[in-house]
Write an enzyme that holds these catalytic residues in place. Sequence first.
Site, short mmCIF file in Angstrom:
data_model
loop_
_atom_site.label_atom_id
_atom_site.label_comp_id
_atom_site.label_asym_id
_atom_site.label_seq_id
_atom_site.Cartn_x
_atom_site.Cartn_y
_atom_site.Cartn_z
N ASN A 284 -6.19 -5.77 -4.79
CA ASN A 284 -7.37 -5.01 -4.01
C ASN A 284 -7.17 -3.28 -4.16
O ASN A 284 -7.93 -2.75 -3.80
CB ASN A 284 -7.47 -5.39 -2.74
CG ASN A 284 -8.47 -4.66 -1.84
OD1 ASN A 284 -9.64 -4.58 -2.04
ND2 ASN A 284 -8.07 -3.68 -1.04
N VAL B 211 0.98 0.21 -6.94
CA VAL B 211 0.66 -1.02 -7.77
C VAL B 211 0.84 -0.53 -9.25
O VAL B 211 0.96 -1.64 -10.19
CB VAL B 211 -0.40 -1.90 -7.53
CG1 VAL B 211 -0.47 -2.22 -5.87
CG2 VAL B 211 -1.64 -0.72 -7.55
N ASP C 136 0.72 -1.28 0.06
CA ASP C 136 0.01 -0.09 -0.19
C ASP C 136 0.79 1.20 -0.07
O ASP C 136 2.19 0.94 0.35
CB ASP C 136 -0.87 -0.09 1.49
CG ASP C 136 -2.22 0.75 1.14
OD1 ASP C 136 -2.06 1.99 0.73
OD2 ASP C 136 -3.05 0.26 1.11
N TYR D 128 -13.79 4.86 -12.43
CA TYR D 128 -13.90 3.85 -11.49
C TYR D 128 -14.61 2.74 -12.07
O TYR D 128 -14.13 1.56 -12.17
CB TYR D 128 -14.48 4.19 -10.28
CG TYR D 128 -14.40 3.22 -9.38
CD1 TYR D 128 -13.31 3.19 -8.37
CD2 TYR D 128 -15.60 2.62 -8.80
CE1 TYR D 128 -13.27 2.32 -7.35
CE2 TYR D 128 -15.51 1.82 -7.81
CZ TYR D 128 -14.71 1.41 -7.19
OH TYR D 128 -14.56 0.39 -5.87
#
Length: 252
Positions: free
Chosen positions: A92, A67, A40, A156
């Site tokens: 995630n 990421v 993260d 999104y």
Amino acid sequence: MNEAARFSDRVAVVTGAASGVGAATAVRLAAEGASVVLADLDGERGVPLAARIRAYGGRAAFVAADVADPDGWDRIMAAAHTFGPVGVLVSNAHTTEVAPAHELSLASWERQLAVNLTGGFLGFRAVLPDLRERRGSVVLTSSVHAHKGVPGHPAYAAGKGALLSLCAQLAVEYGPEVRVNAVLPGPILTTAWEEAPREERERGAAGTAAGRFGRPEEVAAAIAFLAADEASYITGSSLVVDGGWSVVKSSS
């Protein structure tokens, strides 16, 4: 099978692991025996979470990484390999900016797709050799936004919808060695909802058949099931975890 030991021989990488669904998933996999790498950008929450897992007897390491950056995946894999080859990837990490398409900047569009979609691709590519060796599994966190239009979420929704296509493609291309599935959470009580006005939270809960928000731990349970060997004949699938939000209608 002893459920508490479903991941006792596995190394798991969980992205977006500092909070919300990612944090709950990291805790769940560690509790079931996995060595977990939490990735993260939020070290303020990620570092103490990894320490807390270790304090309770688990094996965990935190890596500050973007990421969407291939160099970040080099660091994630280096940390993972201190435990062994990766057998589980939970992709995630996500980001969003709420704005209609005509007000959304190109930079915001590209950043959202980079994290929400390209991050999943980069993670899979980085972990693939290990997954093949371990006959591992991948769970991509999509969203009910992949199927239902909600105002203000064009980038999104586009990224989360594309993740489902990516899930199917990867499952076909790399099976039977690697299983790839997706979860589609609905209204889950994470930081974004906790900070929303009370009236908005009430509408969100009322929009589900369950009459409440979901908890991050409930999504983590679904992710753990899909990642575990007991789901060995499930691949290329998507599991909706939304308390019935996607089936509720207020008129006929």
